[in-house]
Motif scaffolding. Structure first.
Motif, short mmCIF file in Angstrom:
data_model
loop_
_atom_site.label_atom_id
_atom_site.label_comp_id
_atom_site.label_asym_id
_atom_site.label_seq_id
_atom_site.Cartn_x
_atom_site.Cartn_y
_atom_site.Cartn_z
N SER A 50 3.94 -6.00 6.89
CA SER A 50 4.33 -4.60 6.98
C SER A 50 5.67 -4.45 7.68
O SER A 50 5.97 -5.17 8.63
N SER A 93 2.37 -3.30 3.91
CA SER A 93 1.40 -4.06 3.14
C SER A 93 0.60 -4.93 4.10
O SER A 93 1.00 -5.17 5.25
N SER A 94 -0.52 -5.43 3.60
CA SER A 94 -1.33 -6.33 4.42
C SER A 94 -0.65 -7.68 4.58
O SER A 94 -0.95 -8.43 5.51
N SER A 136 0.82 -1.21 0.00
CA SER A 136 0.00 0.00 0.00
C SER A 136 0.85 1.26 0.00
O SER A 136 0.58 2.20 -0.75
N SER A 137 1.90 1.30 0.82
CA SER A 137 2.66 2.53 0.98
C SER A 137 4.09 2.21 1.40
O SER A 137 4.44 1.06 1.68
N SER A 148 3.08 6.15 -1.90
CA SER A 148 2.21 4.99 -2.10
C SER A 148 2.63 4.24 -3.36
O SER A 148 3.37 4.76 -4.20
#
Length: 551
Positions: free
Chosen positions: A87, A83-84, A31-32, A48
């Protein structure tokens, strides 16, 4: 899952110029990211990711891209990905600086010195990579030559990971270095490389080139024709160059070698005229003699181009087409003499090439002649220069279009990943640099820099393809001195060959198959000569591109 994620963050491990475009890629959905200052631990920038490629043809990967171009504060950084999946995984470290490629360039310059043949490489110049004098024995004329006996052929550079010496690769190496010298003369003035000639008032790059030129003179026959190579009949094992006492042979003359020789000797006259006029005149006389032989023998020789004879396995560099070498020679001869005959020859040959560019490697050095013409201040060349600019623009636009759809953002197609693909990456970058310079083409310059990012770590194998720099760097180069000396790491500053989809050695065949994505067919293994061996001319391309972008 964590290990998988960590293996899939891709970054230029050496670093970025302050005002360069800066990208990071991941091979999984993230995600970022945060850019972390390694010294302070603080977050210097956050950004991102967006999807860049699904099922990338060259790498087989799904890739997500992040951009941190606005970060232009000098420092040492790493990237933390969120990230899911997992991270907090971090990248290798990298630098941001005004002259971030200085270390790469200095190491590559010294690596060329360390390829010298026929002299003792003393510790005061080479440190731990010192070695004894090599290849001082006279060489035998191979039976495919028109003469017999022996001749002293000491000097020059070893071409690659073994100890062969070749006219075409040597000439192209000099041609690439000369082009860089002309583009960036202020960056090539150092007389402090730490080589025997340092401190003599001549830029050390020219001293290094002169060492090779003095060997090339020995390759020319009295009638002007030039021999193809000096080599053993078979590849030597991993031994130091001073060991083994394996006889070396001089191989027959060829039109490709003769034309390459004529081109580089003609250009050497222009480069050395104001430095050493007597040497420059010697170069021009040799060029005129070689070109005269080509005139007398307009068809390719030997018939069909040079090929290794039946008793020889080592280093072929077979080339069955000589018009590209001849057009390079015609361009350089015109620029050094001003004679209409050579310009007429160029124009006639250009009816074949139509001012279209290709990568300037040993197999097709025509672009080196095009560079010289584009940089010349000669009103007679305006029409030619305009046509060459159109051809260069077309080439670069095609590669910009390829890069838009390529996962790692470079102008490489699947078919480009053959033996020496890293050289192809940087030969393409050289053309893009020329467009940036002569066409003021910003997009081409940005793409050329992305090609350098690829070499230094932003690639599917997440490896810095240059020894001695980067975190995940080459350690097991197919390079005889490196394998046989007592040092833990290879000679620094050497770029390896790169992924090879044809898997031309057993080491690659044992790990990969025809279903492996082409950009992934690479091993840092000393037995993988078709993916992990160096050459002097591809290293020259590294010097060219890194020097252009440095500072």
């Amino acid at each position: 899952m964590q290990a998988y994620a960590q293996q899939n963050i891709y970054i230029n491990q050496v670093g970025y110029q302050k005002h360069q475009i800066k990208k990071v890629l991941t091979g999984y959905l993230a995600s970022s990211f945060d850019v972390i200052n390694v010294q302070t631990g603080g977050i210097a920038y956050s950004g991102s990711f967006s999807l860049r490629a699904e099922n990338d043809v060259c790498s087989g990967m799904i890739l997500y891209e992040g951009d941190f171009t606005p970060l232009n504060v000098e420092g040492n950084y790493l990237i933390r990905v969120h990230s899911s999946i997992n991270s907090g995984i971090t990248s290798y470290t990298f630098n941001i600086a005004d002259a971030v490629y200085t270390d790469v360039i200095e190491k590559a310059n010294k690596a060329l010195f360390l390829q010298r043949c026929g002299m003792e490489i003393e510790a005061k110049y080479a440190g731990q990579f010192a070695r004894h004098i090599c290849h001082t024995e006279d060489c035998y004329y191979h039976p495919n030559c028109e003469q017999t006996g022996t001749k002293s052929m000491t000097g020059g550079w070893h071409d690659a990971g073994d100890y062969g010496k070749y006219t075409a690769p040597g000439s192209v190496t000099i041609g690439i270095l000369y082009a860089s010298y002309e583009l960036n003369k202020d960056k090539w003035q150092s007389d402090e490389w730490g080589i025997p000639e340092s401190g003599n008032g001549v830029p050390d790059v020219l001293d290094e080139i002169r060492y090779e030129l003095n060997w090339l003179f020995k390759m020319q026959r009295t009638d002007g024709a030039v021999h193809e190579k000096v080599h053993t009949k078979d590849y030597v094992q991993f031994i130091m160059p001073s060991e083994g006492e394996v006889p070396q042979f001089i191989y027959e003359v060829s039109s490709t070698a003769t034309a390459d020789f004529a081109a580089i000797m003609a250009k050497s006259w222009r480069i050395f005229e104001s430095i050493d006029n007597a040497f420059a005149e010697e170069c021009l006389r040799a060029a005129i003699l070689a070109y005269g032989y080509l005139d007398e023998h307009p068809d390719i020789f030997p018939e069909g181009g040079f090929k290794n004879p039946a008793d020889t396995k080592a280093g072929g560099y077979s080339d069955g087409y000589d018009k590209d070498e001849r057009i390079w020679a015609a361009a350089e001869m015109y620029l050094s003499t001003g004679k209409k005959k050579y310009l007429s020859d160029f124009m006639e040959l250009n009816r074949i090439f139509k001012s279209q560019f290709s990568e300037p490697g040993w197999i097709n050095p025509a672009a080196l002649g095009f560079y010289s013409l584009l940089l010349a201040n000669d009103n007679k060349l305006k029409g030619i220069q305009d046509a060459l600019k159109k051809g260069l623009h077309k080439y670069c636009q095609q590669h910009i279009d390829v890069a838009k759809n390529e996962g790692f953002g470079i102008g490489m197609s699947a078919d480009d990943y053959t033996w020496g693909s890293n050289g192809t990456v940087l030969f393409k970058a050289m053309n893009l640099v020329m467009a940036n310079l002569v066409l003021a083409d910003k997009a081409s310059g940005e793409l050329a820099a992305r090609h350098l990012d690829y070499i230094l770590g932003l690639n599917p194998n997440k490896v810095c393809y240059v020894t001695g720099v980067g975190t995940n760097r080459i350690l097991h180069l197919h390079h005889a001195p490196t394998v046989s000396d007592l040092n833990v790491e290879p000679i620094p500053g050497i770029m390896t060959g790169g992924p090879n989809k044809y898997r031309n050695d057993e080491a690659l065949q044992n790990v990969f198959d025809e279903n492996t994505p082409p950009a992934c067919c690479f091993l840092d293994n000393e037995e993988s000569y078709s993916s992990n061996e160096n050459t002097i001319y591809t290293n020259a391309a590294l010097q060219f591109v890194a020097t252009y972008f440095n500072d």
